[in-house]
Scaffold this motif. Structure first.
Motif, mmCIF file in Angstrom:
data_model
loop_
_atom_site.group_PDB
_atom_site.id
_atom_site.type_symbol
_atom_site.label_atom_id
_atom_site.label_comp_id
_atom_site.label_asym_id
_atom_site.label_seq_id
_atom_site.Cartn_x
_atom_site.Cartn_y
_atom_site.Cartn_z
ATOM 1 N N UNK A 54 0.809 -1.218 0.000
ATOM 2 C CA UNK A 54 0.000 0.000 0.000
ATOM 3 C C UNK A 54 0.846 1.273 0.000
ATOM 4 N N UNK A 55 2.155 1.153 0.216
ATOM 5 C CA UNK A 55 3.016 2.339 0.196
ATOM 6 C C UNK A 55 2.896 3.016 -1.171
ATOM 7 N N UNK A 56 2.818 4.331 -1.172
ATOM 8 C CA UNK A 56 2.568 5.091 -2.394
ATOM 9 C C UNK A 56 3.569 4.735 -3.496
ATOM 10 N N UNK A 57 4.848 4.625 -3.170
ATOM 11 C CA UNK A 57 5.860 4.354 -4.189
ATOM 12 C C UNK A 57 5.680 2.976 -4.831
ATOM 13 N N UNK A 58 5.236 1.991 -4.060
ATOM 14 C CA UNK A 58 4.994 0.653 -4.604
ATOM 15 C C UNK A 58 3.687 0.623 -5.400
ATOM 16 N N UNK A 59 2.641 1.192 -4.825
ATOM 17 C CA UNK A 59 1.342 1.223 -5.491
ATOM 18 C C UNK A 59 1.434 1.934 -6.846
ATOM 19 N N UNK A 60 2.140 3.053 -6.885
ATOM 20 C CA UNK A 60 2.289 3.797 -8.138
ATOM 21 C C UNK A 60 3.069 2.974 -9.162
ATOM 22 N N UNK A 61 4.109 2.289 -8.712
ATOM 23 C CA UNK A 61 4.871 1.412 -9.615
ATOM 24 C C UNK A 61 3.962 0.316 -10.158
ATOM 25 N N UNK A 62 3.183 -0.295 -9.293
ATOM 26 C CA UNK A 62 2.278 -1.373 -9.710
ATOM 27 C C UNK A 62 1.264 -0.882 -10.742
ATOM 28 N N UNK A 63 0.846 0.368 -10.622
ATOM 29 C CA UNK A 63 -0.124 0.911 -11.579
ATOM 30 C C UNK A 63 0.427 0.927 -13.007
ATOM 31 N N UNK A 64 1.730 1.126 -13.168
ATOM 32 C CA UNK A 64 2.315 1.084 -14.514
ATOM 33 C C UNK A 64 2.142 -0.302 -15.131
ATOM 34 N N UNK A 66 -0.155 -2.535 -14.211
ATOM 35 C CA UNK A 66 -1.605 -2.715 -14.382
ATOM 36 C C UNK A 66 -2.038 -2.164 -15.735
ATOM 37 N N UNK A 67 -1.554 -0.979 -16.054
ATOM 38 C CA UNK A 67 -1.903 -0.339 -17.319
ATOM 39 C C UNK A 67 -1.279 -1.074 -18.506
ATOM 40 N N UNK A 68 -0.006 -1.434 -18.400
ATOM 41 C CA UNK A 68 0.695 -2.084 -19.514
ATOM 42 C C UNK A 68 0.052 -3.422 -19.887
ATOM 43 N N UNK A 69 -0.416 -4.157 -18.883
ATOM 44 C CA UNK A 69 -1.043 -5.462 -19.126
ATOM 45 C C UNK A 69 -2.566 -5.379 -19.167
#
Length: 161
Positions: A54-64, A66-69
Motif C-alpha cells: 500500500x506504500x505510495x511508491x509501490x502502489x504507483x509502480x504497480x499501476x504502470x 496494471x496499465x501495460x497489461x
C-alpha cells in the motif's frame, strides 16, 4: 506450474516531508516504471493478479504494470503485508496465494525482494534495484509448496538504457 513476477518499487523521492508510507516516486522512478512495465508486458504474459504494497511508491509502480497489461481493477490488490523489509511477510503472502492463480505479480520493497528472489530463484542477485523485475517459475501445483524455482527473466532499468 506457478509463475511469480516480482518488482521492487521504482525510485522514490525524499524531498517531501511525509511518512515513509507516503513517499511518492521521483521523476526517474516514473520514467523507469513506464520503461520496465512496457518492456515486460511485450515479452511476458500478463499475470492473473497484481498484489502491491500500500506504500505510495509501490502502489504507483504497480499501476504502470496494471496499465501495460490491462489488468482489471478487481485483479489489482493492495496488501499491506508486502510493506515488509525482511521477507518473512512476503513469503507468507506468496505461500497463501490462491492456487487458481498460476501467474501472480507482487510489488514491494527491499531488502525483502532481494532476499526472496535469491531464496526462491536460480540466479543470485546482489541487489534488486529500484524498479527491478524478476520472474521465477516453480514446478508445483500449489503456492504453499514452492521452494526453489527457476529465474526465467530479470529486467533492471540499466538493462534498457
Amino acid at each position: 506450474m506457478k509463475t511469480l513476477y516480482m518488482c521492487r518499487h521504482a525510485k522514490s523521492s525524499w524531498k517531501y516531508d511525509v511518512t515513509d508510507h507516503r513517499r511518492p516516486l521521483k521523476s526517474r522512478g516514473k520514467k523507469d516504471g513506464k520503461l520496465i512495465s512496457n518492456h515486460v508486458a511485450t515479452s511476458l504474459p500478463a499475470p492473473k493478479i497484481i498484489i502491491t504494497s500500500e506504500a505510495v511508491r509501490a502502489y504507483t509502480t504497480a499501476e504502470y504494470f496494471k496499465e501495460a497489461w490491462n489488468i482489471s481493477e478487481e485483479n489489482f490488490i493492495k496488501n499491506n503485508d508486502l510493506y515488509d523489509f525482511s521477507g518473512q511477510q512476503v513469503m507468507r503472502v506468496i505461500k497463501s496465494l490462491d492456487n487458481s492463480n498460476d501467474c501472480v505479480m507482487i510489488v514491494g520493497h527491499n531488502h525483502a525482494f532481494t532476499s526472496v528472489a535469491n531464496m526462491l530463484g536460480s540466479e543470485y542477485m546482489d541487489n534488486v534495484p529500484t524498479c527491478g523485475f524478476v520472474a521465477i517459475e516453480f514446478d508445483v501445483d500449489s503456492w504453499k509448496d514452492i521452494t526453489g524455482g527457476k529465474t526465467v527473466q530479470r529486467v533492471f532499468p540499466k538493462d534498457l538504457k
